[in-house]
Design an enzyme around this catalytic site. Structure first.
Site, short mmCIF file in Angstrom:
data_model
loop_
_atom_site.label_atom_id
_atom_site.label_comp_id
_atom_site.label_asym_id
_atom_site.label_seq_id
_atom_site.Cartn_x
_atom_site.Cartn_y
_atom_site.Cartn_z
N ASP A 228 18.30 31.19 18.42
CA ASP A 228 17.59 31.21 19.69
C ASP A 228 18.16 32.28 20.61
O ASP A 228 19.37 32.45 20.70
CB ASP A 228 17.73 29.82 20.33
CG ASP A 228 16.93 29.67 21.59
OD1 ASP A 228 15.70 29.76 21.53
OD2 ASP A 228 17.55 29.43 22.66
N GLU A 296 15.41 35.31 16.88
CA GLU A 296 14.44 35.33 17.97
C GLU A 296 14.92 36.39 18.95
O GLU A 296 15.78 36.16 19.78
CB GLU A 296 14.35 33.97 18.68
CG GLU A 296 13.26 33.99 19.75
CD GLU A 296 13.49 33.00 20.88
OE1 GLU A 296 12.49 32.56 21.48
OE2 GLU A 296 14.65 32.67 21.17
#
Length: 574
Positions: A228, A296
């Site tokens: 993330d 990401e």
């Protein structure tokens, strides 16, 4: 409507955009399915999905034909940001189950030939993490505070934030703490919610801790990590002010100037160390067991994104340019060309994606007027997508995507054509963006609604009690799995067919050639193992003729033989 008289010339050489990789590591061509645990299947019946619910539905994913499952966070968390605020990286939040449930899930997935990718959230923790609680109790300048981004404020008495940064979720990116003597004290950085303080990745102890966390989950048997906010760990020295937009999902300002909180070169050292750890778990000579990482990384231009997938860093990075592209032939061609050029320059696969837990689902997004900026949520008072056009384009976009060599990510329920919940009453919204912007940004709740399994069951089969943490729109009933399973031309059966043919013809491993084609169309030839598969998409207003002798393998709309209708994609041989 008229039919374009021009036919495809399949004898042309075309332009080679990408040559297939020489190795066949599974992750280069994998189709990975994202599960949002809160919304997949609820075995307990409390309204929130759980690990036992996921495990019970794994055979569905096996039959769908995917290669791996990516699970959004299930760690211990106060759930201020739906689990992306982690309090304990080595344990499971009770709403999802237990660590034994997680181990059982991994075991069951492996028995079905499915790999498990887990989310890792390294940019920030929860403010209820033991480290942050200790930092609040400690003095300024202490080792405990150095694990996070604590700074003195500006102004005569430190009453102003250290800089002007704003949170991605809205409002200031700094919160001032009250010290042990009861007086206002230092400020801490949170690029997201105040309950998500940013780690200080210049501190060696932070780096050691996350290396240990990686090993913990690898020892349990997971097959990799989706990381993330992979571009956010390192901040520019001095934390200079920034006047550009802070929406991580908007790359516009990044194209003009480099934000001091995103995509700093120092992140790459961290990921080289992580890659070495993952490689140490691999089996020599057997790339089918490779452990992987996917980034990401919302960065621009593509060359910056490609830096994350150099041979000694990430294996994959999401192609957000493709996700955000407008439904126009020239836009699709451009993003596909640039993506292959950037990733091929570092020997990495291009990884395609159209929907996830952070964006409006593409069945809704593509039903909006072409060229409009992508909204951060759609509400009842907003212009509503054209559901018929949106689903038609979504099916065509996916048909194109799954023909493209490289990896692909699917988001739960897109194989049913599920739309966003665009009429959700505001009182149900839980995304911190909604609260922190005073409702100006609706946020991501609309794409996170619980899955639809059975039309006539409570909560459409999500559980047996009818409780759901977010309300489901009525249309989910007609789109439920049991309404599409085995139904010819349903979206579910289209996905199953696409995934089967993709696997049979090894499309993910192939080379790709761009062909000249009529206006408002894109046509590619995918070559693998002496087989040629053509994919054509019509984005114009008029149908056009396929080449004579074309044999259709699959089409996004039923009944396609020699003429390709508007907003339709097809795979064929000749």
């Amino acid at each position: 409507m008229t039919v374009t008289s021009a036919k495809l010339d399949l004898s042309q050489t075309g332009t080679t955009l990408h040559r297939g990789a020489t190795d066949s590591a599974w992750w280069r061509s994998a189709v990975i399915y994202q599960i949002y645990p809160r919304s997949w299947a609820d075995a307990k019946g409390g309204g929130v999905g759980d690990l036992k619910g996921i495990t019970s539905r794994l055979p569905y994913l096996h039959d769908l034909g995917i290669d791996a499952v990516w699970l959004s966070p299930f760690y211990t968390s106060p759930q201020a940001d739906a689990g992306y605020d982690v309090a304990d990286y080595r344990d499971i939040d009770p709403i999802f189950g237990t660590l034994d449930d997680a181990k059982s899930l991994v075991t069951q997935a492996h028995s079905l030939g499915l790999r498990i990718i887990v989310d890792l959230v390294p940019n920030h923790s929860s403010d209820e993490h033991e480290w942050f609680k200790a930092a609040l109790a400690a003095e300024p300048g202490s080792p405990e505070r150095d694990l996070y981004m604590f700074r003195e404020g500006k102004g005569e008495n430190g009453e102003e934030p250290p800089n002007n940064w704003q949170s991605v979720f809205g409002g200031p990116a700094w919160t001032r703490v009250t010290e042990a003597d009861g007086q206002p004290g230092q400020w801490y950085l949170h690029l997201f919610d105040p309950k998500q303080p940013d780690f200080n990745w210049q501190n060696p102890r932070v780096r050691e801790e996350f290396e240990s966390i990686l090993k913990f989950w690898l020892d349990i048997g997971v097959d990799g990590f989706r990381v993330d906010v992979a571009h956010g760990l390192i901040k520019q020295e001095g934390l200079p002010d920034w006047t550009g937009a802070m929406n991580m999902l908007d790359l516009t300002d990044m194209e003009k100037q480099h934000p001091p909180m995103w995509d700093q070169d120092g992140v790459h050292e961290i990921y080289r160390d992580w890659r070495a750890i993952l490689d140490s778990y691999n089996t020599t000579g057997d790339d089918s067991k490779d452990r992987i990482m996917c980034a990401e990384a919302w960065v621009d231009p593509p060359s910056r994104a490609a830096a994350f997938v150099r041979p000694d860093e990430f294996h994959q990075a999401f192609n957000f340019d493709f996700l955000q592209g407008a439904w126009r032939a020239e836009d699709l061609r451009e993003v596909i060309e640039k993506s292959y050029a950037a990733n091929d320059s570092v020997g990495a696969p291009t990884t395609w994606v159209l929907s996830n837990h952070d964006v409006v689902r593409h069945a809704s997004r593509l039903g909006l007027p072409i060229g409009r900026p992508r909204p951060n949520g759609i509400g009842a008072d907003d212009e509503q997508p054209d559901a018929v056009v949106g689903l038609r384009r979504a099916r065509a976009a996916t048909t194109l995507m799954l023909a493209l060599p490289g990896g692909s990510y699917l988001y739960q329920g897109e194989e049913l054509g599920l739309p966003d919940h665009t009429s959700m009453p505001d009182e149900f919204r839980q995304d911190p963006t909604f609260a922190r912007t005073g409702g100006k940004e609706l946020g991501r709740d609309g794409c996170r609604v619980p899955m639809a399994w059975e039309k006539d069951s409570p909560a459409f089969g999500f559980n047996t009690t009818g409780e759901t943490w977010l309300p489901q729109p009525e249309v989910y009933g007609s789109l439920a799995v049991d309404q599409q399973d085995g139904v010819e031309d349903s979206t579910l059966e289209l996905y199953r067919t696409l995934l089967r043919i993709r696997r049979e013809r090894d499309l993910g491993e192939g080379s790709i050639v761009e062909l000249d084609s009529p206006a408002d169309t894109v046509v590619f030839r995918v070559e693998c193992r002496a087989e040629q598969t053509y994919v054509a998409v019509n984005l114009g207003s008029d149908p056009f003729e396929l080449s004579s002798g074309a044999t259709v393998l699959v089409s996004s709309e039923p009944g396609v033989t020699t003429t390709l209708p508007t907003d339709t994609a097809v795979w064929f041989t000749a």
